[in-house]
Design a protein around this motif. Structure first.
Motif, PDB file in Angstrom:
ATOM      1  N   LEU A 355       0.801  -1.222   0.000  1.00  4.85           N
ATOM      2  CA  LEU A 355       0.000   0.000   0.000  1.00  4.85           C
ATOM      3  C   LEU A 355       0.835   1.272   0.000  1.00  4.85           C
ATOM      4  N   ALA A 356       2.165   1.130   0.058  1.00  6.79           N
ATOM      5  CA  ALA A 356       3.030   2.303   0.205  1.00  6.79           C
ATOM      6  C   ALA A 356       2.895   3.272  -0.967  1.00  6.79           C
ATOM      7  N   GLU A 357       2.727   2.759  -2.174  1.00  4.48           N
ATOM      8  CA  GLU A 357       2.588   3.639  -3.337  1.00  4.48           C
ATOM      9  C   GLU A 357       1.247   4.360  -3.334  1.00  4.48           C
ATOM     10  N   ALA A 358       0.208   3.666  -2.934  1.00  4.15           N
ATOM     11  CA  ALA A 358      -1.132   4.254  -2.962  1.00  4.15           C
ATOM     12  C   ALA A 358      -1.372   5.205  -1.785  1.00  4.15           C
ATOM     13  N   LEU A 359      -0.863   4.843  -0.616  1.00  2.00           N
ATOM     14  CA  LEU A 359      -1.146   5.607   0.604  1.00  2.00           C
ATOM     15  C   LEU A 359       0.135   5.823   1.409  1.00  2.00           C
ATOM     16  N   PRO A 360       1.126   6.530   0.858  1.00  2.00           N
ATOM     17  CA  PRO A 360       2.426   6.639   1.517  1.00  2.00           C
ATOM     18  C   PRO A 360       2.385   7.304   2.886  1.00  2.00           C
ATOM     19  N   GLU A 361       1.397   8.172   3.127  1.00  2.00           N
ATOM     20  CA  GLU A 361       1.351   8.876   4.402  1.00  2.00           C
ATOM     21  C   GLU A 361       0.683   8.055   5.502  1.00  2.00           C
ATOM     22  N   ARG A 362       0.112   6.895   5.151  1.00  2.00           N
ATOM     23  CA  ARG A 362      -0.592   6.090   6.153  1.00  2.00           C
ATOM     24  C   ARG A 362       0.161   4.830   6.564  1.00  2.00           C
ATOM     25  N   VAL A 363       1.253   4.542   5.904  1.00  2.00           N
ATOM     26  CA  VAL A 363       1.948   3.289   6.183  1.00  2.00           C
ATOM     27  C   VAL A 363       3.274   3.569   6.879  1.00  2.00           C
ATOM     28  N   ILE A 364       3.877   2.511   7.415  1.00  2.00           N
ATOM     29  CA  ILE A 364       5.199   2.616   8.010  1.00  2.00           C
ATOM     30  C   ILE A 364       6.129   1.643   7.288  1.00  2.00           C
ATOM     31  N   ALA A 365       7.425   1.884   7.419  1.00  2.00           N
ATOM     32  CA  ALA A 365       8.414   0.964   6.884  1.00  2.00           C
ATOM     33  C   ALA A 365       8.333  -0.356   7.637  1.00  2.00           C
ATOM     34  N   GLU A 366       9.028  -1.366   7.116  1.00  2.00           N
ATOM     35  CA  GLU A 366       9.001  -2.666   7.771  1.00  2.00           C
ATOM     36  C   GLU A 366       9.609  -2.579   9.165  1.00  2.00           C
ATOM     37  N   SER A 367       9.018  -3.296  10.094  1.00  2.00           N
ATOM     38  CA  SER A 367       9.515  -3.338  11.464  1.00  2.00           C
ATOM     39  C   SER A 367      10.410  -4.562  11.671  1.00  2.00           C
ATOM     40  N   GLY A 368      11.121  -4.594  12.783  1.00  2.00           N
ATOM     41  CA  GLY A 368      12.034  -5.700  13.089  1.00  2.00           C
ATOM     42  C   GLY A 368      11.287  -6.932  13.548  1.00  2.00           C
ATOM     43  N   VAL A 369      10.412  -7.414  12.709  1.00  2.00           N
ATOM     44  CA  VAL A 369       9.458  -8.476  13.034  1.00  2.00           C
ATOM     45  C   VAL A 369       9.878  -9.761  12.337  1.00  2.00           C
ATOM     46  N   PRO A 370       9.675 -10.924  12.980  1.00  2.00           N
ATOM     47  CA  PRO A 370       9.058 -11.130  14.299  1.00  2.00           C
ATOM     48  C   PRO A 370      10.026 -10.833  15.448  1.00  2.00           C
ATOM     49  N   ARG A 371       9.495 -10.319  16.549  1.00  2.00           N
ATOM     50  CA  ARG A 371      10.350 -10.053  17.698  1.00  2.00           C
ATOM     51  C   ARG A 371      10.823 -11.392  18.269  1.00  2.00           C
ATOM     52  N   PRO A 372      12.058 -11.476  18.737  1.00  2.00           N
ATOM     53  CA  PRO A 372      12.578 -12.746  19.245  1.00  2.00           C
ATOM     54  C   PRO A 372      11.806 -13.238  20.464  1.00  2.00           C
ATOM     55  N   GLN A 373      11.687 -14.537  20.533  1.00  2.00           N
ATOM     56  CA  GLN A 373      11.063 -15.185  21.688  1.00  2.00           C
ATOM     57  C   GLN A 373      11.940 -16.364  22.092  1.00  2.00           C
ATOM     58  N   VAL A 374      12.138 -16.529  23.391  1.00  2.00           N
ATOM     59  CA  VAL A 374      12.915 -17.660  23.884  1.00  2.00           C
ATOM     60  C   VAL A 374      12.116 -18.370  24.973  1.00  2.00           C
TER      61      VAL A 374
END
Length: 546
Positions: A355-374
């Protein structure tokens, strides 16, 4: 004078202010029910990390309100679980005090670790609605919770749709088959009783609310909540550009990277997401049952098109999700699915990048996902077992007008386990827990930083360790010229280990986790010089805002 006698009463038998009052009360009731669960929980995944959600439904099975403390996976899966409960036990068969449970991944939340419980809300024999809760317990038996299972049968006890209680009386056989198959039976049953208390409290309060307004009037208000929510989301979709956009993200997988291909279509009335072309189902436990795929696709769409609307049936109604049967996002039984989040949590990035091209002001860049789990498993004394799940936070992607926040468990809404709690329940000693300076991607808006977490086995015997993570093969992608965040990394005593592993942590050994940072947004050259200098020097880290 009754509501229908009042000239200000609207169609449906309710007054103009009724919707706001009832909706707010339902949200408050769900929050109080979640607090009941947290206060009574035995496991730290619920009590400290708050890995749960509570939802109230109307008598038709439509979600009306949920707890503010709610993981997106449960928001998207709970309605489907209730549908499965009603298919097994029709609405006319439910009685006061009934409790129905399951953890079947294909009708629950995608893996066995989460148990879902539902209870009816009854005024005599008249059905007002249902309340349901899903929560991540401490253990479900089988091999230690990991990504290395080869089929569902290795992953633990699978509970079919079952009556945990009938008219308030617990089924002793159900309790026995659960306690006989888990490592920490007191904690597991303790959490189930906390879930029962949560359902009981919510049911009573919703019944009181419906009684105040009258059941017919309450039902009319409930329907209007759903209708207005759908209308608001559709209006946001109608105002957005029409067209089809695509994206591709990769998960590290095991032996090779796995592609997640996403196609998002906006037609002015709804949003359709299709994952055609995504990698096939895998032989190990990172497959994602469709229910979880649906949940983590609808979540970012709701954030884009209805962020201010409390979640309910209406906010998801305009969205459809398709995933090819036999793909990693829609595997057939008995696929291994224990670590389904390691794949499923990439879907937020896939949708937002599309959706970044269509709605650039409403999206965020990729996050550091998935967060680590132990997961740590061992003994504190002869015969005294522990199994504890620890979440480590990653950085969130930056957006058009904001830096990415540091160290959040996006997109799951869970919390870190406090060091003091972890050390009091296990032989573990936390040596370091801090922001991983410089891990956020550079940009006009900087990506959020992850955490550095180091923990030592301070006991005299080995502790079994399971690492469940990804995003070690690349950094989280930036947007609009922003740079990628730092990838995740894992080591024991300074030697790198895999991001999906089960091993022994010997006495004195130290596990180090470097959680990934979020991607930046916009060209780094456009970042004001003082902020760029502070980023490089690791300043301004307590918060995530410029």
């Amino acid at each position: 004078m009754t509501a229908t006698d009042n000239p200000e009463t609207k169609a449906g038998g309710f007054l103009p202010g009724d919707i706001e009052v009832v909706w707010s009360r339902l949200l408050s009731i769900m929050d109080e029910a979640a607090a009941t669960m947290i206060r009574t929980a035995y496991s730290i995944t619920i009590r400290e990390s708050k890995d749960l959600a509570v939802v109230v439904f109307d008598r038709h099975g439509r979600a009306l309100a949920e707890s503010a403390i709610a993981s997106p996976s449960f928001i998207g899966t709970l309605p489907r679980t209730l549908d499965a409960f009603l298919a097994e036990y029709p609405a006319a068969d439910w009685r006061e005090g009934d409790l129905v449970i399951t953890n079947d991944p294909w009708i629950g939340s995608g893996h066995l670790q989460d148990i879902t419980m539902a209870a009816p809300i009854l005024a005599g024999r008249a059905l007002v609605g249902f309340v349901a809760i899903s929560a991540h317990g401490p253990d479900i038996g089988g091999a230690l919770y990991s990504a290395l299972s080869r089929e569902i049968f290795e992953e633990g006890l699978r509970i079919p749709v079952t009556r945990y209680a009938r008219r308030g009386r617990r089924d002793p056989l159900v309790k026995r088959f659960i306690t006989s198959n888990v490592r920490v039976p007191d904690k597991v049953i303790g959490d189930l009783e906390g879930m029962a208390a949560c359902c009981r409290r919510a049911s009573r309060q919703v019944l009181e609310l419906a009684g105040e307004y009258g059941e017919e009037r309450y039902e009319g208000i409930a329907g209007e909540i759903v209708t207005r929510s759908t209308r608001a989301v559709r209006a946001a979709i109608e105002a957005a550009p029409r067209g089809t956009w695509t994206s591709e993200v990769t998960a590290a997988g095991f032996d090779e990277e796995l592609a997640i291909r996403c196609r998002v279509t906006l037609d002015g009335e709804g949003v359709a997401v299709d994952y055609e072309g995504t990698a096939p189902a895998q032989p190990l436990g990172i497959n994602v049952p469709y229910c979880y795929t649906y949940a983590h696709t609808v979540y970012p769409l709701k954030c884009v098109f209805g962020p201010a609307i409390p979640n309910n049936h209406g906010t998801a109604a305009p969205f459809t999700v398709a995933a090819p049967e036999g793909s990693i996002l829609n595997p057939a039984f008995p696929a291994a699915v224990s670590a389904r989040h390691l794949t499923g949590q990439f879907l937020s990035a896939a949708v937002l990048l599309a959706l970044a091209e269509a709605l650039p002001e409403r999206v965020i860049a990729e996050s550091g996902v998935p967060r680590p789990q132990v997961v740590f498993s061992g003994a504190t004394a002869p015969g005294a077992r522990f199994v504890e799940h620890i979440f480590v936070s990653s950085g969130v992607g930056a957006g058009h007008g904001n830096d990415g926040p540091h160290a959040l468990c996006y997109p799951t809404n869970t919390s870190n386990t406090p060091v003091e709690i972890m050390e009091s329940l296990t032989p573990l000693v936390v040596e370091r827990k801090e922001i991983r300076a410089g891990s956020g991607g550079a940009g006009a808006r900087r990506g959020g930083c992850g955490q550095v977490f180091t923990v030592r086995n301070g006991g005299e015997t080995p502790i079994r360790l399971s690492v469940l993570a990804d995003l070690t093969h690349r950094g989280a992608r930036g947007l609009a010229g922003g740079e990628a965040g730092a990838p995740a990394a894992f080591a024991v005593d300074g030697r790198p280990i895999a991001d999906k592993a089960v091993l022994d942590l010997p006495p004195g050994s130290v596990l180090r986790i470097d959680a990934a940072g979020g991607g930046g947004f916009g060209p780094p050259a456009e970042r004001p010089t003082p902020l760029a200098r502070a980023d490089r020097q690791g300043e301004r880290l307590p918060g995530g805002e410029s």
